[in-house]
Design an enzyme around this catalytic site. Structure first.
Site, PDB file in Angstrom:
ATOM      1  N   HIS A 178     -19.630  -4.743   7.280  1.00  0.00           N
ATOM      2  CA  HIS A 178     -19.609  -3.510   5.928  1.00  0.00           C
ATOM      3  C   HIS A 178     -20.909  -3.320   6.051  1.00  0.00           C
ATOM      4  O   HIS A 178     -21.242  -2.400   5.033  1.00  0.00           O
ATOM      5  CB  HIS A 178     -18.952  -4.256   4.834  1.00  0.00           C
ATOM      6  N   ASP A 191       2.022 -21.558   6.309  1.00  0.00           N
ATOM      7  CA  ASP A 191       3.397 -21.296   6.674  1.00  0.00           C
ATOM      8  C   ASP A 191       3.893 -19.857   7.138  1.00  0.00           C
ATOM      9  O   ASP A 191       4.805 -19.739   7.337  1.00  0.00           O
ATOM     10  CB  ASP A 191       3.941 -21.550   5.090  1.00  0.00           C
ATOM     11  N   TRP A 236       0.860  -1.202  -0.154  1.00  0.00           N
ATOM     12  CA  TRP A 236      -0.056   0.013  -0.078  1.00  0.00           C
ATOM     13  C   TRP A 236       0.739   1.280  -0.031  1.00  0.00           C
ATOM     14  O   TRP A 236       0.402   2.211   0.362  1.00  0.00           O
ATOM     15  CB  TRP A 236      -0.851  -0.058   1.125  1.00  0.00           C
ATOM     16  N   ASP A 258      -1.460  -7.487  11.165  1.00  0.00           N
ATOM     17  CA  ASP A 258      -2.459  -7.482   9.960  1.00  0.00           C
ATOM     18  C   ASP A 258      -1.780  -7.690   8.517  1.00  0.00           C
ATOM     19  O   ASP A 258      -0.734  -7.057   8.332  1.00  0.00           O
ATOM     20  CB  ASP A 258      -3.232  -6.327   9.918  1.00  0.00           C
ATOM     21  N   GLU A 297      -2.965  -8.957  -2.611  1.00  0.00           N
ATOM     22  CA  GLU A 297      -3.184  -8.099  -3.746  1.00  0.00           C
ATOM     23  C   GLU A 297      -2.177  -8.023  -4.590  1.00  0.00           C
ATOM     24  O   GLU A 297      -2.504  -7.946  -6.000  1.00  0.00           O
ATOM     25  CB  GLU A 297      -3.190  -6.999  -2.855  1.00  0.00           C
TER      26      GLU A 297
END
Ligand code: GLN
Ligand code: ZN
Length: 756
Positions: free
Chosen positions: A696, A658, A562, A600, A606
């Protein structure tokens, strides 16, 4: 040589379209006003490209929400439930984009999906068996005519037939092949109309061609285009690809009567080899993507010029352009007042990239390119020092050995130690980290940023929120508590701000979906943790309760994915540097008594390469170890959690295991539960918390509904491994629904426990 742009950002340099759309959604402005603002932006973007000397300027790259949704609308691909609302065209369009709740009915939006390997999201078109696919809309032609009235002959762009059919969802028995003829005819109708309007080129975007294709895919592609191209008349048709190379279809592309083929020479690792090996047909134009359309660094002219020369040696006619639509980069450096000039020199956003294209063209056409001042100037920039090097960081990364990536004790032993230590009930309950970022939380942050309150006052407020949050979590009976993340604006920016090596912009927004934009930080140099980041708030929360409090961090792969990455070192090297910084934070948290720590990795999937053959070699082989490096130094009794905002990881489930976390939470409430079966089938050892409700939406799930969800999960998951939690952080929710939902969640877990 000419220049061509694939697409330009559309939300406006100061996000004008976003703000106008949001006003329109709230009923504060009329459709006409929104459309007027849209037209103003289009005109500004066309003019800018014209002034920058771009030869082929795109039109219809503008969108009020999403280009694939525009394409679906153009071809009448509108599911019945939206038609049934009986709204006008613009309202129907927004109903598909955002859902509709009002006098005319109540329907959810189309599904939103990630656009290839970018952080842009498109609306997934739904093709029903009864779909009547034909040219219905006029947006493409209107915008072409609009530009023409401004004196600009544009190249209309449209998502191509193959990509449209590949990305659509089929709700009935029919499949892509069943619609191929109708779709081809609809595209042919576009060509007829463009012939009548006198357009020179039509650009059809076919990014789906850079993915792994089957023989059926290639047959479908050929079938579509044999039919479409027979209608092209005087309009030249460009097959534009990006985000990779077209190794599976290059000969097919060459054989079809396209007038231009657009190849990505930045991300397309094999593009140059394909051209070398197969050549390029005479009479066609090669649209060469030579400057990075996804990153923000200034182009290295000496390198690019070499590339252009080599490509030019294989093709009679070339046009140079960015590697993909400029949609994926911010607008302009002009609005960055705080970035020092010595940093700006190295950056190029969309507007600056336009200039680069013209400069490259000028240099290439210069009698003695290497003597061109534009060239020598750029050469100097790239030969001098650029990034901030931190030798200690580099040495630390180089010294890493296998052992640094492995926890001392194996999973099963740690699991036993942790079960004994924490003594949690079966089906322990927890949350994903953030609690509602209510108006007071945001006001406190903005007062602090503006300098209206002191740092002490800012913190005191957050401490107060933490107290409240801990108290309420205790009161409703959650088992593992969190501090609430009130101090964070964004899960990446917050960490970036405390790490050396990142720089931040004021206005470098990039559209993520619809009206939502993100402002990724830029990785400027080697990364080091300047100071402890989260310890103070986490330790404070821990002192307030006897229950375990989970520390909350963002993982290295997500921070990297990001951000705008460096290009002078590998992604792997950047990931390891960030991982070492997060590792320091993990160890500090542990030293301060925080013995459950969540790291996180919301964006891990992505950047998974588009081609499966690249998954390991290019990505997972360092992404998974980078995560392990963050936590391999903790004691066996320290429990590591991770969280992912999605559940589409069946295909990389072994790699997820893993990561060697002790617990993983993920989204499961909205998707089908096939992931749960995969978990069982592969003998997943990590404990799991598949989200039991969807955060959401403001809906409050009932105890009964939550119990049902748990029951279904328990059919496949060993109860000793199951956690109970919502599917993501609660920061976007309101207070009331949050606490009511969590109360029900705790109750459902208790009842399910008793029935075990
Ligand atoms: N811990 C973060 C939160 O709760 C996770 C957010 C995310 O995964 N997007 O907000
Ligand atoms: Zn999430």
């Amino acid at each position: 040589m000419k220049t061509s742009v694939i697409g330009y950002p559309r939300v406006g340099a100061l996000r004008e379209l976003k703000f106008a759309s949001e006003k329109f959604f709230k009923g504060e402005i009329a459709a006409e006003e929104l459309q007027r603002i849209g037209a103003t932006l289009r005109a500004a973007h066309w003019k800018l490209q014209q002034e920058s000397g771009i030869d082929w300027i795109p039109s219809n790259d503008f969108s009020y929400y999403d280009g694939l949704l525009d394409t679906a609308s153009l071809f009448n691909v509108i599911p019945k439930r939206y038609r049934a609302l009986g709204l006008g065209p613009l309202e129907t369009y927004f109903a598909m984009a955002r859902g509709y709740q009002g006098k005319q009915g109540d329907v959810k939006a189309l599904a939103m999906k990630k656009w290839f390997n970018t952080n842009y999201h498109y609306m997934e078109p739904e093709i029903e068996d009864t779909a009547d696919i034909r040219l219905e809309g006029t947006k493409l032609f209107d915008e072409y005519a609009e530009a023409k009235r401004l004196g600009i002959a544009t190249k209309p762009v449209l998502i191509g037939a193959f990509t449209l059919l590949k990305l659509a969802k089929y709700t009935g028995a029919k499949k892509a092949e069943d619609f191929a003829d109708h779709v081809a005819d609809a595209y042919s109708a576009v060509l007829d109309k463009l012939n009548a309007l006198g357009a020179a080129w039509l650009q059809l975007d076919e990014p789906a061609l850079v993915t792994d294709l089957t023989t059926e895919d290639i047959a479908l592609f050929s079938k579509l285009y044999s039919r479409i191209l027979s209608a092209k008349g005087n309009v030249k048709v460009l097959a534009q690809t990006y985000f990779g190379d077209v190794r599976d279809v290059y000969p097919t592309l060459q054989a079809l009567p396209f007038d231009g083929i657009g190849l990505d020479f930045v991300e397309g690792k094999r593009s140059l080899d394909l051209v070398r090996q197969y050549g390029f047909p005479d009479g066609k134009v090669l649209f060469a993507g030579v400057i990075n359309g996804k990153n923000i660094w200034k182009n290295d002219y000496p390198r690019t010029l070499g590339l252009i020369r080599e490509i030019g040696g294989h093709a009679q006619q070339i046009m140079i352009g960015p590697s993909c639509s400029l949609l994926h980069v911010p607008y302009t450096l002009a609005h960055e007042k705080k970035l020092p000039a010595e940093k700006k020199r190295f950056l190029a956003f969309a507007e600056e990239k336009l200039r680069e294209l013209s400069e490259l063209k000028a240099i290439a056409e210069h009698a003695d390119p290497h003597a061109s001042p534009l060239y020598t100037e750029n050469e100097k920039l790239f030969s001098g020092p650029r990034f901030t090097n931190d030798e200690a960081v580099q040495a630390r990364a180089t010294a890493l050995t296998e052992a640094d990536f492995r926890r001392l004790l194996a999973f099963a032993e740690r699991e036993a130690i942790q079960k004994a230590k924490f003594n949690l009930p079966p089906l322990p309950t927890t949350t994903i980290g953030s609690f509602p970022q209510t108006a007071d939380v945001r006001a406190n942050r903005s007062s602090f940023k503006k300098g209206a309150i002191t740092e002490e006052q800012y913190k005191q407020f957050n401490f107060g929120k933490i107290e409240e949050c801990i108290e309420r979590q205790e009161e409703i009976g959650l088992d593992v508590l969190v501090h609430g993340e009130y101090e964070r604006n964004d899960m990446v920016e917050y960490f970036g701000e405390s790490l050396d090596g990142f720089i931040f912009t004021e206005n470098a927004w990039v559209q993520s979906y619809g009206t939502r934009c993100v402002k990724p930080p830029i990785i400027w140099g080697d990364i080091r943790r300047a100071k402890p980041i989260t310890v103070e708030y986490s330790a404070y929360a821990k002192r307030l309760t006897d229950k375990p409090v989970k520390g909350m961090l963002t993982g290295p792969v997500t921070i990297l994915n990001w951000s705008f990455p460096r290009e002078d070192i590998s992604l792997k090297d950047s990931a390891l540097q960030i991982a070492l910084a997060i590792r320091d934070e993990v160890l500090d948290l542990e030293a301060n008594g925080i013995d459950i720590i969540q790291i996180d990795e919301a964006a891990l999937r992505e950047k998974l390469p588009l081609r499966q053959s690249d998954w390991h070699r290019e990505y997972l082989s360092w992404a998974i170890p980078a995560f392990r490096l963050t936590h391999s130094g903790v004691q066996a009794g320290t429990q590591i959690h991770t969280h992912m905002c999605y559940s589409q990881f069946s295909d990389i489930i072994r790699e997820i295991d893993d990561m060697d976390a002790d617990v993983i939470t993920f989204e499961a409430s909205r998707s089908d539960l096939s992931i749960i079966e995969s978990i069982q089938a592969c003998g997943f050892r990590t404990e799991v918390g598949p989200g039991v409700y969807d955060i959401h939406s403001p809906r409050i799930p009932s105890v009964e509904e939550l119990k049902q969800a748990l029951k279904r999960m328990l059919e496949s998951i060993n109860p000793a491994k199951l956690w109970v939690n919502p599917d993501c952080g609660l920061k976007t929710r309101g207070e009331n629904e949050t606490w009511a939902s969590l109360r029900n969640l705790v109750q459902a877990a208790k009842e399910a426990r008793n029935e075990l």
